[in-house]
Design a protein around this motif. Structure first.
Motif: not given
Length: 257
Positions: A68, A71, A76, A80, A94, A107-108, A110-111, A114-115
Motif C-alpha cells: 500500500i 502505490m 487505485w 477500480e 487486501t 493506511l492499511q 484505509e485501503y 476501500k477494497h
C-alpha cells in the motif's frame, strides 16, 4: 477429482520459465479452476492478462497491504478499472499485516475498507490477508458489517479458533493452504476440523509454502490436492468428496459456473 485453487500468484517470476506447463499440470491433477491474485496494480494487470490467456484461470485484483505504501498516483484507479474487466471474480488481496513494517497500519486500514467497499459495489467477494493482525482485522470487519453484509474469505487461514468463529459469524469463508499439512500445526488442524463444510475452501498460495509432501519445492496449483486430502481426513471425508465440497463452495462464492 475436481479441484479449485482459490489463491495462487501465477504472475510471479517463479513461474516465468514454465507457466503454461504449470497450468497444464494442474489440469492433469483435476484442478478445474485457478484464481490468480493481484498484489499491486501491475500484478493485478498481469492477473487479468493471465485470465485472458488461460481458459481455467480467473483474476482477483487489488493491492496487498504490504504494498500500500508503495502505490503510485493512479494505482487505485487502475484497480477500480480492472475490477470490471472480463474474468475478474474478486477483489484483493487486501487486509492487514503487522508482521512486516512496510506500510503504516492506518493506511492499511484505509485501503482495507476501500477494497471492501469496491467489492460491495460490484457484488464480488474480497480476499483477506491477515498476518499478526487478527484482532484488528475482526474489528474492522465488524465495523464494515454494520453498513452492508460481507462476502469474502480469509485466505491461507492460520489463526485462532476464536478468529475463525468471528469470521464465520460475519458470513465469511475460510480457506486453508499448505500450512495445514505441516507437522507442527496440530492446533490449526483442530481449528479446520471445526469449520462447517459449506464454508471451507482450499488454496496453494503458490509459489509459496508448498504442502507436505512437497515442502521445499516451488509450490504450484497442482499441489492443492495435498491440502484438500488433509482437510478431507479432518472431516472424515474422502479426498474426492472434499474436492467436490470445496469446489462447489468456491464456484458459488466467486460465481463461476
Amino acid at each position: 477429482m475436481k479441484l479449485f485453487d482459490t489463491h495462487a500468484h501465477l504472475d510471479e517470476e517463479a513461474f516465468h520459465p514454465d507457466r503454461p506447463e504449470t497450468v497444464q499440470r494442474a489440469i492433469d491433477e483435476g484442478v478445474e479452476t485457478i484464481l490468480t491474485i493481484g498484489t499491486t496494480a501491475d500484478s493485478s494487470q498481469r492477473a487479468v492478462d493471465l485470465a485472458a490467456t488461460f481458459p481455467n484461470v480467473y483474476a482477483v485484483v487489488g493491492i496487498q497491504p504490504n504494498y500500500i505504501a508503495q502505490m503510485k498516483p493512479g494505482d487505485w484507479e487502475r484497480i477500480e478499472a480492472l475490477s470490471t474487466t472480463d474474468k475478474v471474480v474478486g477483489i484483493g488481496e487486501t487486509g492487514l499485516d503487522c508482521y512486516w513494517d512496510y506500510a503504516p497500519i492506518e493506511l492499511q486500514r484505509e485501503y482495507f475498507s476501500k477494497h471492501i467497499h469496491l467489492s460491495q459495489k460490484l457484488d464480488l467477494p474480497f480476499v483477506i490477508h491477515c498476518r499478526e493482525a487478527e484482532a484488528d482485522v475482526v474489528e474492522l470487519l465488524k465495523q464494515e458489517a454494520k453498513n452492508a453484509p460481507l462476502k469474502g474469505l480469509m485466505h491461507s487461514f492460520c489463526g485462532s479458533p476464536e478468529t475463525a468463529a468471528a469470521c464465520l459469524e460475519l458470513g465469511l469463508h475460510i480457506s486453508f493452504a499448505g500450512m495445514l499439512t505441516f507437522k507442527k500445526n496440530d492446533e490449526l488442524r483442530e481449528t479446520a476440523r471445526q469449520i462447517p463444510l459449506d464454508r471451507l475452501l482450499v488454496e496453494t498460495d503458490a509459489p509459496y509454502l508448498a504442502p507436505v509432501p512437497m515442502r521445499g519445492k516451488r509450490n504450484e496449483p497442482a499441489f492443492v490436492k495435498h491440502t484438500c486430502a488433509c482437510l478431507a481426513e479432518l472431516h472424515n471425508k474422502t479426498a474426492e468428496e472434499m474436492a467436490e465440497i470445496t469446489t462447489a463452495n468456491a464456484k458459488s462464492l466467486f460465481k463461476i459456473n
